[in-house]
Scaffold this motif. Structure first.
Motif, mmCIF file in Angstrom:
data_model
loop_
_atom_site.group_PDB
_atom_site.id
_atom_site.type_symbol
_atom_site.label_atom_id
_atom_site.label_comp_id
_atom_site.label_asym_id
_atom_site.label_seq_id
_atom_site.Cartn_x
_atom_site.Cartn_y
_atom_site.Cartn_z
ATOM 1 N N GLN A 256 8.546 73.379 6.259
ATOM 2 C CA GLN A 256 8.141 73.321 7.743
ATOM 3 C C GLN A 256 7.526 74.095 8.303
ATOM 4 O OE1 GLN A 256 11.877 74.089 9.990
ATOM 5 N NE2 GLN A 256 12.804 74.982 8.203
ATOM 6 N N ILE A 257 6.665 74.979 7.540
ATOM 7 C CA ILE A 257 5.679 75.605 7.931
ATOM 8 C C ILE A 257 4.464 75.062 7.681
ATOM 9 C CG2 ILE A 257 4.526 78.094 7.467
ATOM 10 C CD1 ILE A 257 7.242 79.142 7.175
ATOM 11 N N VAL A 258 3.633 75.034 8.588
ATOM 12 C CA VAL A 258 2.199 74.183 8.695
ATOM 13 C C VAL A 258 0.993 75.042 8.348
ATOM 14 C CG1 VAL A 258 0.596 72.478 9.675
ATOM 15 C CG2 VAL A 258 3.347 72.426 10.378
ATOM 16 N N GLY A 259 0.948 76.314 9.012
ATOM 17 C CA GLY A 259 -0.077 77.137 8.889
ATOM 18 C C GLY A 259 -0.137 78.076 7.837
ATOM 19 N N SER A 260 -1.196 78.382 7.281
ATOM 20 C CA SER A 260 -1.488 79.300 6.414
ATOM 21 C C SER A 260 -1.114 80.826 6.530
ATOM 22 C CB SER A 260 -2.859 79.371 5.558
ATOM 23 O OG SER A 260 -3.112 77.917 5.337
ATOM 24 N N VAL A 261 -1.348 81.147 8.064
ATOM 25 C CA VAL A 261 -1.011 82.403 8.404
ATOM 26 C C VAL A 261 -0.026 82.518 9.753
ATOM 27 C CG1 VAL A 261 -1.895 84.191 9.865
ATOM 28 C CG2 VAL A 261 -3.583 82.944 8.355
ATOM 29 N N VAL A 262 0.963 83.525 9.600
ATOM 30 C CA VAL A 262 2.056 83.153 10.697
ATOM 31 C C VAL A 262 1.789 82.923 12.042
ATOM 32 C CG1 VAL A 262 4.050 84.722 11.450
ATOM 33 C CG2 VAL A 262 3.685 84.669 9.105
ATOM 34 N N SER B 176 -6.032 71.279 4.982
ATOM 35 C CA SER B 176 -5.513 72.578 5.317
ATOM 36 C C SER B 176 -4.092 72.632 4.712
ATOM 37 C CB SER B 176 -5.573 72.945 6.613
ATOM 38 O OG SER B 176 -4.743 72.274 7.457
ATOM 39 N N ILE B 177 -3.357 71.452 4.851
ATOM 40 C CA ILE B 177 -1.956 71.457 4.334
ATOM 41 C C ILE B 177 -2.088 71.418 3.049
ATOM 42 C CG2 ILE B 177 -0.002 69.830 3.833
ATOM 43 C CD1 ILE B 177 -0.352 69.082 7.075
ATOM 44 N N ALA B 178 -2.806 70.756 2.451
ATOM 45 C CA ALA B 178 -3.150 70.915 0.706
ATOM 46 C C ALA B 178 -3.425 72.104 0.384
ATOM 47 C CB ALA B 178 -4.468 69.892 0.401
ATOM 48 N N LEU B 179 -4.285 72.787 1.083
ATOM 49 C CA LEU B 179 -4.562 74.246 0.781
ATOM 50 C C LEU B 179 -3.265 75.120 0.853
ATOM 51 C CD1 LEU B 179 -8.099 74.734 1.992
ATOM 52 C CD2 LEU B 179 -7.167 75.026 -0.317
ATOM 53 N N ARG B 180 -2.384 74.615 1.732
ATOM 54 C CA ARG B 180 -1.207 75.712 1.915
ATOM 55 C C ARG B 180 -0.235 75.406 0.795
ATOM 56 N NH1 ARG B 180 3.288 77.707 3.057
ATOM 57 N NH2 ARG B 180 4.679 76.789 3.872
ATOM 58 N N PHE B 181 -0.228 74.151 0.642
ATOM 59 C CA PHE B 181 0.833 73.973 -0.530
ATOM 60 C C PHE B 181 0.481 74.032 -1.916
ATOM 61 C CE2 PHE B 181 3.182 72.212 3.157
ATOM 62 C CZ PHE B 181 4.494 72.418 2.677
ATOM 63 N N ALA C 135 6.626 66.737 -4.919
ATOM 64 C CA ALA C 135 5.461 66.721 -4.039
ATOM 65 C C ALA C 135 5.749 65.711 -2.816
ATOM 66 C CB ALA C 135 4.142 66.631 -4.505
ATOM 67 N N VAL C 136 6.461 64.707 -3.154
ATOM 68 C CA VAL C 136 6.766 63.513 -2.249
ATOM 69 C C VAL C 136 7.838 64.077 -1.239
ATOM 70 C CG1 VAL C 136 7.734 61.414 -2.131
ATOM 71 C CG2 VAL C 136 5.936 61.750 -3.686
ATOM 72 N N ARG C 137 8.871 64.798 -2.033
ATOM 73 C CA ARG C 137 9.877 65.258 -1.207
ATOM 74 C C ARG C 137 9.323 66.147 -0.066
ATOM 75 N NH1 ARG C 137 12.608 67.707 -5.034
ATOM 76 N NH2 ARG C 137 11.796 69.988 -4.510
ATOM 77 N N ARG C 138 8.662 67.117 -0.500
ATOM 78 C CA ARG C 138 8.069 68.229 0.370
ATOM 79 C C ARG C 138 7.151 67.403 1.418
ATOM 80 N NH1 ARG C 138 8.670 73.442 -0.919
ATOM 81 N NH2 ARG C 138 9.342 73.930 -3.135
ATOM 82 N N ALA C 139 6.411 66.518 0.989
ATOM 83 C CA ALA C 139 5.494 65.892 1.986
ATOM 84 C C ALA C 139 6.451 65.199 3.111
ATOM 85 C CB ALA C 139 4.713 64.957 1.377
ATOM 86 N N LEU D 43 8.014 67.774 5.455
ATOM 87 C CA LEU D 43 6.682 68.281 6.284
ATOM 88 C C LEU D 43 6.277 67.427 7.227
ATOM 89 C CD1 LEU D 43 5.062 70.912 6.396
ATOM 90 C CD2 LEU D 43 3.270 69.473 5.603
ATOM 91 N N ALA D 44 6.207 66.096 6.823
ATOM 92 C CA ALA D 44 5.835 65.121 8.093
ATOM 93 C C ALA D 44 6.992 65.011 9.197
ATOM 94 C CB ALA D 44 5.759 63.712 7.140
ATOM 95 N N LEU D 45 8.160 65.085 8.666
ATOM 96 C CA LEU D 45 9.063 64.973 9.927
ATOM 97 C C LEU D 45 9.149 66.254 10.729
ATOM 98 C CD1 LEU D 45 11.363 63.016 10.019
ATOM 99 C CD2 LEU D 45 13.137 64.561 8.843
#
Lengths: 287, 283, 270
Positions: free
Chosen positions: B100-106, C161-166, C211-215, C218-220
């Motif tokens: 549930q965390i979207v950002g890469s920084v807090v 940006s989400i791809a990079l975070r995950f 990956a699907v579960r997390r996606a 995250l969407a929710l």
């Protein structure tokens, strides 16, 4: 016959070249038929420790022996060791992949050279042990509920017929009913099939109710190793490590403090009930 | 005035079998009535699959009623125009801290909600600072969420919701994946937000000790509310709770066992202190 | 095992390069790459190398960290260089039976190798000094004009940006799954090619499911936090040019002019 660790240290190296010791000089011997609980807060080294028991991790220093043989020796068959020392990671249901439940459970035994028939027989037995009924065997593991998936994943390791079975927080995320079912299963495997169980858990109450021997990890060191009664008597030290003692031991301490005498080591609900009833009966005979 | 009103809510979904005849309709939520007052701390209790998580998703319109209605602050969740306002007023903290965390920084993650509702840049900064302060995570504002512990991640998730200035926070099994320390942190934070900031808390859980924090409890089974009341009232019915696949707090369970042996204890025992006190009166 | 890959990582520091607007850095990288492609003379190579050295110096990222990034692409690099050495026809220097190394081959290989190394270093310098978020913000802003032809620039940037975070989360997940399947007796290291390909199935399927579960989750969570696309969205850290960015643009323009001069008009060094 046993698994034994001799002065095992493991240094973890991360991206920034910082070396962190995850295990420091751990000596440990695990015998056949034991039921052992491992506790320690996050980062205490308990997951690193269990991965040394089946050779998934190799110690930086020290040695690991299985049945007296060094498992990292050149000529040692480490794969066969993994069949004898089953390791079930946290959320094991995340490793399911086959199209049917039965096939998924067969995967382990077949990797260790079992024929299709042998594997299926072992798989059916394991699934029966964990309480998955036959009409589900042909279904996809992804159709099951969370608790059922967990049990199928556990069956996947049981079907390998391990002599030692290590489980990392197997009850995480399960509801009360699922948790009790799983713990009872482990107890049954230990008592009826003689499998050594090594259970990593955060719940002091579960540890107190099920295991015989306890291992406490703290900052990479093995701090305590002994009978649960003996280990839980170190309440102060445990609390300093961010751990606690079971609810019923706290209760017994409070009772004693407030002038309600209770006798004996109290760790579980049964212990507490017995001791309290005994005290109250004595009171009545005085009356 | 009540902040949340749920009337006759039914949520139906279809599981698809291989053939059309095998399709099944399941009522995940099956006729729930519920009313929550502003500033209350509510717990919704039930085993896995009892419908409690589906119910949570109805509160801020992530799911739409098959029939019945959900009103948050008198806004109907079926009214699409109101959905943003509803979600701003009632945020959800989910079970898995990573997902549930979207950002890469807090701090950028905490800003995500305010950015979505169009808060001006200057105000975002003050809201983020306030929210991080409120959950005690100011020191980590420029850290990567990947380097935080589970409990810290959940606190960041709570800050992300607080930054939207909500009136209600729904916590959907927020501690299921945490260790005891993280769990304690998140629960005491929820209690603090409830007491000090008067945020309405709806805690969804299957852990009995957590329920003791609540003013009122709803027990769910098969999509229905089967018991409700103060925690003490509900925990007096040990047998019934066990029938729903639940347990009671350790103290209540021991009291129940002792009562079965004929020891006279009141029904109100739910904590260690209460049990000790009552037992001491017997000697 | 996967921790050696430094490409695409961010290196925390506070250099002038770190503080520059990501759009400037994007433009700079683009100019650097294009001029590198048109480079034909040793003079232009020297100029590019000088430019790169200057940037590395300014970035304060340790050289050892930068060079580690080369390891990951080392095989491809070596391969293309070797191919060139052996297969370019021309004046032979060394003979080994059928194999012969030509002078032209060596020269081309050296040029090609330098070019590839500079390409990798230049582009990774960009990611070392720019957080993924700045990078996507920069791309979103720079490519904003594409919205006019109905390309969902904001959504693509958000996905990036989400791809990079995950990526780190899924790498960790991959590691866990591999360990779990090793514990179930999978052998990734030995056996035939076919066998090893087959042993990927128990890894790839769970990873995909994860990956699907997390996606889904995250969407929710994003929807619950009022996400509804780019419309009406504000930013905590909006991109704004300041003086140093303009100076940097000026510097880039000079570099480009120099490269054009050296490449096309300069009488020496051809």
């Amino acid at each position: 016959m046993s698994i034994s660790l001799e002065k095992v240290s493991y240094i973890y190296e991360d991206n920034s070249d910082i070396k962190k010791p995850a295990l420091i000089d751990v000596d440990l011997e695990i015998g056949e038929g034991e039921f052992i609980g491992i506790i320690g807060h996050t980062g205490s080294g308990k997951s690193t420790l269990i991965q040394h028991l089946n050779g998934l991790m190799e110690p930086t220093k020290g040695r690991v022996y299985f049945e007296g043989k060094n498992i990292h020796a050149e000529d040692y068959n480490i794969k066969s060791l993994r069949g004898k020392v089953g390791l079930c990671f946290q959320y094991p249901e995340h490793q399911l992949f086959e199209t049917t439940i039965l096939e998924d459970v067969c995967f382990g035994p077949m990797n260790f050279g079992a024929s299709k028939e042998e594997a299926e027989e072992a798989a059916k037995e394991a699934l029966k042990d964990v309480g998955i009924s036959e009409e589900l065997f042909g279904k996809s593991p992804f159709e099951l509920s969370g608790g059922q998936k967990r049990r199928v994943a556990i069956a996947g390791i049981l079907a390998m017929k391990p002599e030692y079975f290590i489980l990392d927080e197997p009850t995480a995320g399960l509801d009360p009913e699922g948790r009790v079912q799983l713990l009872e299963l482990l107890k049954c495997l230990n008592q009826e099939q003689g499998i050594t169980i090594i259970l990593v858990s955060h719940s002091m109450e579960d540890i107190a109710s099920y295991v015989d021997r306890m291992i406490v990890m703290n900052r990479g060191r093995l701090e305590f190793d002994g009978d649960k009664e003996e280990v839980f008597s170190h309440q102060e030290e445990l609390e300093q490590m961010g751990l606690s003692v079971p609810f019923f031991r706290h209760l017994a301490n409070d009772l004693k403090e407030k002038g309600f005498p209770v006798e004996g080591e109290i760790l579980t609900l049964e212990d507490a009930k017995r001791a309290i009833l005994k005290t109250l009966k004595k009171e009545q005979t005085y009356d | 005035m009540s902040i949340l009103q749920i009337k006759d809510l039914i949520h139906q979904y279809i599981t698809y079998g291989e053939k059309e005849e095998e399709n099944q309709t399941v009522n995940a939520v099956n006729g729930v009535d519920m009313s929550v007052e502003r500033g209350e701390f509510i717990a919704i209790l039930g085993h896995n699959g009892s419908g409690k998580s589906s119910l949570a998703k109805h509160i801020n319109g992530l799911l739409q009623p098959t029939s019945g209605s959900v009103y948050l602050k008198s806004m109907d969740t079926r009214d699409h125009e109101k959905l943003l306002k509803i979600r701003q007023s009632a945020g959800i903290v989910f079970q898995n801290p990573d997902n549930q965390i979207v950002g890469s920084v807090v701090e950028e993650d905490v800003a995500f909600g305010p950015e979505n509702i169009g808060v001006p840049t200057k105000d975002i900064w003050s809201r983020v600072a306030g929210a991080l302060e409120g959950v005690g995570m100011t020191a980590y504002r420029s850290a990567s969420p990947n380097h935080l512990s589970g409990g810290q991640k959940q606190r960041v998730a709570i800050a992300g919701i607080m930054a939207m200035e909500p009136e209600c926070i729904i916590l959907d099994e927020p501690t299921a994946m945490l260790d005891p320390r993280g769990r304690q942190d998140v629960l005491s934070l929820a209690g603090e937000l409830n007491r000090e900031k008067e945020i309405t808390i709806i805690l969804i859980t299957h852990d009995m000790e957590e329920v003791l924090l609540a003013d009122r409890v709803f027990v769910m089974d098969q999509g229905k509310v089967v018991m409700s009341g103060k925690p003490k009232e509900v925990f007096a019915h040990v047998e019934e709770l066990k029938g729903y696949g639940l347990e009671v707090p350790f103290a209540a369970e021991l009291a129940y066992e002792l009562k079965k042996e004929g020891i006279r204890l009141s029904d109100a025992v739910t904590t260690r202190e209460e049990l000790v006190e009552e037992l001491c009166q017997l000697v | 095992m996967i921790k050696d890959i430094t490409i695409g990582q961010y290196y925390r520091s506070d250099s002038i390069l770190h503080r520059l607007d990501p759009r400037v850095k994007l433009a700079g990288t683009l100019i650097f790459v294009i001029t590198l492609f048109f480079s034909k003379s040793s003079l232009t190579y020297a100029a590019s190398l000088l430019f790169l050295a200057l940037m590395i110096g300014l970035s304060t990222v340790p050289l050892s960290f930068i060079v580690r990034g080369l390891k990951a692409v080392g095989v491809i690099l070596l391969f293309s260089v070797v191919i060139n050495i052996f297969f370019i026809p021309g004046e032979a220097i060394v003979h080994f039976g059928v194999i012969r190394i030509t002078k032209e081959g060596v020269v081309t290989a050296v040029y090609l190798g330098t070019r590839l190394v500079m390409l990798v270093l230049g582009t990774s310098l960009m990611t070392f000094t720019t957080t993924p978020n700045e990078l996507t913000d920069g791309l979103e802003k720079s490519l904003g004009f594409l919205k006019l032809i109905k390309i969902p620039v904001h959504e693509i940037a958000m996905m990036m940006s989400i791809a990079l975070r995950f990526i780190p989360i899924l790498t960790e997940e991959l590691d866990k799954i591999m360990k779990a399947q090793t514990a179930r007796g999978v052998d990734f290291k030995n056996g035939s090619f076919l066998h090893r390909m087959k042993s990927m199935v128990p890894i790839v399927v769970p990873l995909f499911v994860a990956a699907v579960r997390r996606a889904n989750d995250l969407a929710l969570a994003m929807e619950s936090r009022c996400y509804h696309g780019g419309e009406g969205r504000t930013k905590m850290k909006p991109l704004k040019y300041c003086r140093r960015d303009l100076l940097a643009y000026l510097f880039l323009a000079l570099f480009l002019a120099l490269m054009i001069y050296l490449g096309f008009f300069c009488p020496i060094g051809r």
